[in-house]
Design a protein around this motif. Structure first.
Motif, PDB file in Angstrom:
ATOM      1  N   LYS A 127       0.827  -1.199   0.000  1.00  0.00           N
ATOM      2  CA  LYS A 127       0.000   0.000   0.000  1.00  0.00           C
ATOM      3  C   LYS A 127       0.864   1.253   0.000  1.00  0.00           C
ATOM      4  O   LYS A 127       1.701   1.438   0.867  1.00  0.00           O
ATOM      5  CB  LYS A 127      -0.891   0.035   1.248  1.00  0.00           C
ATOM      6  CG  LYS A 127      -1.998  -0.980   1.227  1.00  0.00           C
ATOM      7  CD  LYS A 127      -3.160  -0.510   0.405  1.00  0.00           C
ATOM      8  CE  LYS A 127      -4.323  -1.483   0.556  1.00  0.00           C
ATOM      9  NZ  LYS A 127      -5.353  -1.254  -0.412  1.00  0.00           N
ATOM     10  N   VAL A 174       0.602   5.166   0.479  1.00  0.00           N
ATOM     11  CA  VAL A 174      -0.331   6.094   1.104  1.00  0.00           C
ATOM     12  C   VAL A 174       0.141   7.519   0.858  1.00  0.00           C
ATOM     13  O   VAL A 174       1.322   7.827   1.023  1.00  0.00           O
ATOM     14  CB  VAL A 174      -0.429   5.832   2.627  1.00  0.00           C
ATOM     15  CG1 VAL A 174      -1.382   6.814   3.279  1.00  0.00           C
ATOM     16  CG2 VAL A 174      -0.861   4.411   2.900  1.00  0.00           C
ATOM     17  N   MET A 183      -0.841  11.390   2.136  1.00  0.00           N
ATOM     18  CA  MET A 183      -1.595  12.043   3.197  1.00  0.00           C
ATOM     19  C   MET A 183      -1.311  13.539   3.174  1.00  0.00           C
ATOM     20  O   MET A 183      -0.174  13.958   2.978  1.00  0.00           O
ATOM     21  CB  MET A 183      -1.189  11.436   4.545  1.00  0.00           C
ATOM     22  CG  MET A 183      -1.806  12.102   5.736  1.00  0.00           C
ATOM     23  SD  MET A 183      -1.549  11.207   7.279  1.00  0.00           S
ATOM     24  CE  MET A 183       0.202  11.370   7.499  1.00  0.00           C
ATOM     25  N   CYS A 217       4.069  11.097   1.014  1.00  0.00           N
ATOM     26  CA  CYS A 217       3.731   9.834   0.367  1.00  0.00           C
ATOM     27  C   CYS A 217       4.747   8.785   0.791  1.00  0.00           C
ATOM     28  O   CYS A 217       5.930   9.089   0.953  1.00  0.00           O
ATOM     29  CB  CYS A 217       3.750   9.959  -1.152  1.00  0.00           C
ATOM     30  SG  CYS A 217       2.402  10.953  -1.788  1.00  0.00           S
ATOM     31  N   ARG A 224       5.060   4.337   2.398  1.00  0.00           N
ATOM     32  CA  ARG A 224       4.411   3.137   2.927  1.00  0.00           C
ATOM     33  C   ARG A 224       4.405   3.232   4.451  1.00  0.00           C
ATOM     34  O   ARG A 224       5.396   2.903   5.099  1.00  0.00           O
ATOM     35  CB  ARG A 224       5.162   1.895   2.459  1.00  0.00           C
ATOM     36  CG  ARG A 224       5.190   1.805   0.949  1.00  0.00           C
ATOM     37  CD  ARG A 224       5.960   0.630   0.418  1.00  0.00           C
ATOM     38  NE  ARG A 224       6.283   0.755  -0.996  1.00  0.00           N
ATOM     39  CZ  ARG A 224       5.404   0.784  -1.987  1.00  0.00           C
ATOM     40  NH1 ARG A 224       4.128   0.702  -1.740  1.00  0.00           N
ATOM     41  NH2 ARG A 224       5.794   0.901  -3.232  1.00  0.00           N
ATOM     42  N   ARG A 269       1.525   3.907   8.185  1.00  0.00           N
ATOM     43  CA  ARG A 269       0.178   4.087   8.735  1.00  0.00           C
ATOM     44  C   ARG A 269       0.007   5.569   9.022  1.00  0.00           C
ATOM     45  O   ARG A 269       0.816   6.147   9.762  1.00  0.00           O
ATOM     46  CB  ARG A 269      -0.001   3.275  10.008  1.00  0.00           C
ATOM     47  CG  ARG A 269      -0.183   1.799   9.714  1.00  0.00           C
ATOM     48  CD  ARG A 269      -0.413   0.977  10.956  1.00  0.00           C
ATOM     49  NE  ARG A 269      -1.460   1.533  11.793  1.00  0.00           N
ATOM     50  CZ  ARG A 269      -1.524   1.328  13.115  1.00  0.00           C
ATOM     51  NH1 ARG A 269      -0.612   0.617  13.725  1.00  0.00           N
ATOM     52  NH2 ARG A 269      -2.494   1.855  13.822  1.00  0.00           N
ATOM     53  N   PRO A 270      -1.000   6.216   8.436  1.00  0.00           N
ATOM     54  CA  PRO A 270      -1.145   7.667   8.589  1.00  0.00           C
ATOM     55  C   PRO A 270      -1.173   8.135  10.046  1.00  0.00           C
ATOM     56  O   PRO A 270      -0.567   9.149  10.376  1.00  0.00           O
ATOM     57  CB  PRO A 270      -2.471   7.965   7.898  1.00  0.00           C
ATOM     58  CG  PRO A 270      -2.616   6.872   6.900  1.00  0.00           C
ATOM     59  CD  PRO A 270      -1.997   5.661   7.527  1.00  0.00           C
ATOM     60  N   ILE A 281      -6.494  11.476   3.181  1.00  0.00           N
ATOM     61  CA  ILE A 281      -5.677  10.260   3.089  1.00  0.00           C
ATOM     62  C   ILE A 281      -6.086   9.525   1.821  1.00  0.00           C
ATOM     63  O   ILE A 281      -7.276   9.286   1.599  1.00  0.00           O
ATOM     64  CB  ILE A 281      -5.871   9.340   4.309  1.00  0.00           C
ATOM     65  CG1 ILE A 281      -5.447  10.046   5.590  1.00  0.00           C
ATOM     66  CG2 ILE A 281      -5.091   8.051   4.134  1.00  0.00           C
ATOM     67  CD1 ILE A 281      -5.767   9.268   6.848  1.00  0.00           C
ATOM     68  N   GLN A 282      -5.102   9.178   0.988  1.00  0.00           N
ATOM     69  CA  GLN A 282      -5.350   8.421  -0.238  1.00  0.00           C
ATOM     70  C   GLN A 282      -4.501   7.168  -0.210  1.00  0.00           C
ATOM     71  O   GLN A 282      -3.294   7.251  -0.006  1.00  0.00           O
ATOM     72  CB  GLN A 282      -4.963   9.258  -1.455  1.00  0.00           C
ATOM     73  CG  GLN A 282      -6.122   9.696  -2.274  1.00  0.00           C
ATOM     74  CD  GLN A 282      -5.657  10.427  -3.523  1.00  0.00           C
ATOM     75  OE1 GLN A 282      -4.522  10.844  -3.628  1.00  0.00           O
ATOM     76  NE2 GLN A 282      -6.546  10.575  -4.472  1.00  0.00           N
ATOM     77  N   GLU A 283      -5.136   6.017  -0.408  1.00  0.00           N
ATOM     78  CA  GLU A 283      -4.390   4.762  -0.482  1.00  0.00           C
ATOM     79  C   GLU A 283      -4.346   4.306  -1.921  1.00  0.00           C
ATOM     80  O   GLU A 283      -5.371   4.251  -2.602  1.00  0.00           O
ATOM     81  CB  GLU A 283      -5.052   3.689   0.385  1.00  0.00           C
ATOM     82  CG  GLU A 283      -4.783   3.869   1.856  1.00  0.00           C
ATOM     83  CD  GLU A 283      -5.259   2.676   2.659  1.00  0.00           C
ATOM     84  OE1 GLU A 283      -5.479   1.603   2.067  1.00  0.00           O
ATOM     85  OE2 GLU A 283      -5.414   2.818   3.879  1.00  0.00           O
TER      86      GLU A 283
END
Length: 84
Positions: A4, A6, A8, A48, A50, A52-53, A73-75
């Motif tokens: 993933k 991410v 944010m 951006c 990898r 956990r936000p 937050i965009q995954e």
């Protein structure tokens, strides 16, 4: 978690150039963040990587000693070579 990516966006009050330099130093020292963008006039920071936000937001809050507000937050799925 490694698949993933991410992105944010956070709002952090940065009122002077020293705050921006400190924020840049904090972000560069975090291994999980791949890219970052600091927008001083809008008091926004985009990161951006990898991670956990919530973990990143807590780390930044502790190191900067400022309130961190997560705006977006965009995954993104980055499964390279699977399927096609």
């Amino acid at each position: 978690m490694s698949g993933k990516l991410v992105c944010m966006v956070m709002r952090i009050n940065m009122d002077c150039n020293a705050c921006c330099r400190k924020m840049r130093r904090v972000l560069l020292n975090m291994k999980e963040i791949e890219t970052h963008l600091i927008e001083k006039p809008q008091c926004r920071v985009s990161v951006c990587g990898r991670f956990r936000p919530s973990d990143v937001a807590i780390k930044i809050r502790k190191k900067m000693n400022r309130r961190v507000e997560i705006l977006e937050i965009q995954e993104l799925d980055s499964n390279n070579g699977h399927g096609e």
